[in-house]
Motif scaffolding. Structure first.
Motif, PDB file in Angstrom:
ATOM      1  N   ARG A  94       0.838  -1.209   0.000  1.00 20.58           N
ATOM      2  CA  ARG A  94       0.000   0.000   0.000  1.00 20.58           C
ATOM      3  C   ARG A  94       0.870   1.256   0.000  1.00 20.58           C
ATOM      4  O   ARG A  94       0.589   2.227  -0.712  1.00 20.58           O
ATOM      5  CB  ARG A  94      -0.921  -0.004   1.220  1.00 20.58           C
ATOM      6  N   PHE A  95       1.914   1.261   0.825  1.00 19.44           N
ATOM      7  CA  PHE A  95       2.801   2.425   0.862  1.00 19.44           C
ATOM      8  C   PHE A  95       3.495   2.624  -0.482  1.00 19.44           C
ATOM      9  O   PHE A  95       3.677   3.760  -0.939  1.00 19.44           O
ATOM     10  CB  PHE A  95       3.842   2.256   1.972  1.00 19.44           C
TER      11      PHE A  95
ATOM     12  N   LYS B 223       1.325   4.398  -2.805  1.00 21.84           N
ATOM     13  CA  LYS B 223       1.051   5.785  -2.454  1.00 21.84           C
ATOM     14  C   LYS B 223       2.264   6.694  -2.608  1.00 21.84           C
ATOM     15  O   LYS B 223       2.155   7.792  -3.166  1.00 21.84           O
ATOM     16  CB  LYS B 223       0.522   5.869  -1.004  1.00 21.84           C
TER      17      LYS B 223
ATOM     18  N   LEU C 128      10.583   4.307  -0.895  1.00 19.29           N
ATOM     19  CA  LEU C 128      10.605   3.259   0.118  1.00 19.29           C
ATOM     20  C   LEU C 128      11.966   2.579   0.191  1.00 19.29           C
ATOM     21  O   LEU C 128      12.466   2.253   1.270  1.00 19.29           O
ATOM     22  CB  LEU C 128       9.524   2.216  -0.166  1.00 19.29           C
TER      23      LEU C 128
END
Length: 440
Positions: free
Chosen positions: A101-102, A105, A111
């Motif tokens: 999910r991160f 987004k 990340l």
């Protein structure tokens, strides 16, 4: 001829992505970014380097070496230490949907830039703060939790975003780098332990892996230009996680790869125990393990080539049929040559299934929420990687007959095969060549 340089002419209404503004789903990109679909080889190199430092290679396959040395230099319980990898693996699997999910987004590159130092920090804590077997178990789990940038999830997402016609090849090359990491990190760990002891060895390995991931993210990784192929709503084509979960295909995929991974990983991890149980010589056991590792690498490379040419679920059937033949043969013949051939077939299947999982998810649900959806699949086969070897190890420890275990394995793989055969072309609607979509 298009290049990887983003400093080309930008059409009106578009903005240029820069080092400080990596390509993301919510960032407009140049037409040149769309032209690089299927040719983003620097991105693929960066993803491969990150997978070379992945958790399977750096944590899982070096674990046995570290446990042996830790037990030799401390009074900690060898039984407790041997069980430490299970909670660490389960925690990493449980975090996978959130990591996905991160990534959807904030972007994969960002990340990875955060995750490289975090992975190094986890190893540093593991080496310096482990004062008992209990703290070691807890810190190993924390290290795996901080190793979110060293998991296949992010780099499978990169490959699916940057490659369309050659997506299978791109996925296979990334996962093959993980196999190369398995070859490198275990001997490297042995050398470090011999020179500095296990605590410093963990810290040095973490620093090396974290540095490689960080530099790869900084210099090579770029988020896929999903907005270049977005529809009228400004989103990449595909389903959200909640929409995907309302489809039977989603649950079939989770079940298929749980069954395949649990069965094949359980067999591969416990292969030395299996061979010992039936009095196969140690030399033959070592040869069988090596053959399985080589076949895993071949399986990952060949699966990618096949996925780009044939219907993905049918290609995935190879990951099931070949191990099925191996287990069926072992029911009747447990000679040395048969075990070596069986190890090769099982290793091939285990290598091919990771490529196939990411490929089928991208074709079945699109790229809109690929990270979140593939995160759920990663959770499924991550749990299988912990449960399968553990269950099979307990069965052998309880003196269950090898033939009964092989029969159960056949039943699990047959179930996966039947589920695979129920997936039709209309269940994978996002099979268009995305490089063409990107240019429209």
């Amino acid at each position: 001829m298009s290049t990887f340089n983003l400093d080309s002419q930008v059409p009106p209404g578009k903005t240029r992505a820069t080092e400080d503004s990596p390509l993301r789903a919510d960032a407009p990109v140049s037409e040149n970014a769309a032209d690089r679909i299927d040719r983003a080889w620097p991105v693929l190199l960066g993803a491969g380097l990150c997978m070379f430092c992945g958790q399977p290679a750096v944590v899982l396959f070096t674990f046995g070496t570290f446990v042996r040395e830790i037990v030799a230099s401390t009074n900690w319980s060898p039984v407790e230490l041997a069980a430490a990898i299970a909670p660490a693996t389960i925690l990493a699997s449980m975090l996978a949907p959130f990591v996905g999910r991160f990534a959807d987004k904030i972007g994969i590159r960002r990340l990875a830039l955060i995750g490289g130092p975090a992975f190094a920090l986890g190893f540093g804590l593991l080496g310096s703060l482990s004062v008992s077997s209990t703290t070691f178990i807890a810190l190993l789990a924390i290290t795996c939790g901080l190793g979110f940038a060293a998991t296949p999830l992010l780099y499978a997402q990169l490959a699916t975003g940057w490659f369309a016609r050659r997506r299978g090849l791109a996925l296979s090359l990334i996962f093959a780098c993980s196999s190369l990491g398995v070859v490198f990190w275990s001997p490297f760990a042995i050398q470090l332990i011999g020179l500095y002891g296990w605590r410093t060895a963990y810290a040095v390995m973490g620093l090396c892996a974290g540095t490689i991931i960080s530099l790869s993210a900084l210099l090579l990784l770029r988020d896929p230009p999903r907005s270049a192929r977005a529809g009228s709503a400004g989103q990449a084509p595909g389903l959200t996680l909640s929409e995907a979960m309302r489809r039977a295909t989603f649950w079939k995929i989770l079940a298929i790869f749980f069954l395949i991974t649990g069965t094949l990983a359980g067999t591969t991890v416990n292969l030395p125990v299996i061979l010992q149980k039936i009095d196969i010589p140690a030399q033959t056991a070592a040869m069988a393990v090596s053959v399985a590792g080589l076949a895993m690498l071949i399986g990952r490379l060949s699966a990618g080539l096949l996925l780009d040419r044939w219907f993905a679920p049918r290609v995935t059937c190879l990951s099931v049929v070949l191990p099925l033949l191996a287990f069926a043969t072992l029911l009747f013949d447990q000679s040395r040559s048969t075990f070596i051939i069986a190890a090769m077939l099982v290793g091939f299947g285990l290598g091919a299934e990771l490529d196939a999982a990411a490929y089928i998810v991208s074709r079945g649900f699109g790229l809109r929420a690929f990270g979140a959806i593939y995160g759920m699949v990663t959770l499924s086969y991550g749990l299988a990687s912990a449960i399968g070897p553990g269950a099979m190890g307990v069965a052998f420890g309880a003196s269950v007959a090898p033939r009964l275990i092989f029969s159960i394995s056949i039943g699990l793989l047959l179930t996966a095969l039947v589920l695979l055969l129920t997936i039709r072309a209309d269940h994978l609607p996002y099979g268009a060549t995305l490089s063409d979509d990107a240019r429209n």
